[in-house]
Design an enzyme around this catalytic site. Sequence first.
Site, PDB file in Angstrom:
ATOM      1  N   SER A   1       0.749  -1.191  -0.037  1.00 60.19           N
ATOM      2  CA  SER A   1      -0.177   0.138  -0.172  1.00 60.19           C
ATOM      3  C   SER A   1       0.915   1.259  -0.085  1.00 60.19           C
ATOM      4  CB  SER A   1      -0.841   0.099   1.138  1.00 60.19           C
ATOM      5  OG  SER A   1      -1.681   1.083   1.246  1.00 60.19           O
ATOM      6  N   ASP A   2       0.371   2.348  -0.495  1.00 61.25           N
ATOM      7  CA  ASP A   2       1.167   3.554  -0.633  1.00 61.25           C
ATOM      8  C   ASP A   2      -0.081   4.699  -0.718  1.00 61.25           C
ATOM      9  OD1 ASP A   2       3.963   4.712  -0.856  1.00 61.25           O
ATOM     10  OD2 ASP A   2       2.826   5.756  -2.405  1.00 61.25           O
ATOM     11  N   GLN A   3       0.326   5.814  -0.073  1.00 62.43           N
ATOM     12  CA  GLN A   3      -0.555   7.083  -0.099  1.00 62.43           C
ATOM     13  C   GLN A   3      -0.006   8.148  -0.302  1.00 62.43           C
ATOM     14  OE1 GLN A   3      -2.349   8.293   3.618  1.00 62.43           O
ATOM     15  NE2 GLN A   3      -3.945   7.621   3.001  1.00 62.43           N
TER      16      GLN A   3
ATOM     17  N   GLY B   1      -3.015   3.628  -2.913  1.00 62.50           N
ATOM     18  CA  GLY B   1      -2.728   2.499  -3.792  1.00 62.50           C
ATOM     19  C   GLY B   1      -2.682   1.270  -2.930  1.00 62.50           C
TER      20      GLY B   1
END
Length: 197
Positions: free
Chosen positions: A71-73, A108
Site C-alpha cells: 500500500s502507498d498513499q 494505492g
Amino acid sequence: MSSSLPLVLASTSPYRRALLEKLGLDFLTDSPRIDESRRPNEPPQVLVLRLAEAKARAVAERHPNALIIGSDQVACIDEEILGKPGDRTRAIAQLERASGRCVLFQTGLCLLDARTGQAHTLVEPFHVHFRALSRRRIEGYLDREQPYDCAGSFKSEGLGIALFERLEGEDPNTLVGLPLIRLIPLLEAAGIHPLGD
C-alpha cells in the site's frame, strides 16, 4: 491462491499494521526498502499504484510462497503532493495550505500472489475538507500530536479529527493508509475470509 498461504504486509508502518490487525488475521510484516521517489510528471494516482505494487514485489523476493499486501498513499492539493512533513515548520506550512480547502488522499493497494506474480491493484480516493484554521490552532494541534510522520500533517484517528469540516470516502481506514473495505474482497478471492467460510 490458497488460504493456506502466509499473509505478509509489505510495510513497517504501525498505522497500517494496526488497521490490518482489525481483521483478526495472522500476518507478518516486512519492510519493502524501495526507492519511493516520484518520477518526473508522474500523476499521484499512477505513483501510488506503482509504489504499492513495487513494495509488494520487493517483499515477495523474501516471501516467495506468500500473499503480499502493498500500500502507498499521497495527499494532494491541486495535484501537488504533500509528503510527510518531517518537522514542525513543514507541518505548519502544510496545514496552513490545507486550511479551508479540500485535500485528496490517493491510496494505492496491491495484493500479490508471490508464487505466480499475479497482482491485483487499485486506487482508493478519500477527500478531507479542512476547517479554516488559525495559526494558533495549527500550532496547538501540532504541540499535542506531533504528526510529523503522517502525510498531510495530521492523525485522523486522533485529535486531527478536530481539523476537519467533513470527510468524503467509502472507507475511513483509507485515510489512515489501508483501505480495508476494498482489501477484504481481494483476500476472499484468495481464499482468506476474515468472517470465516
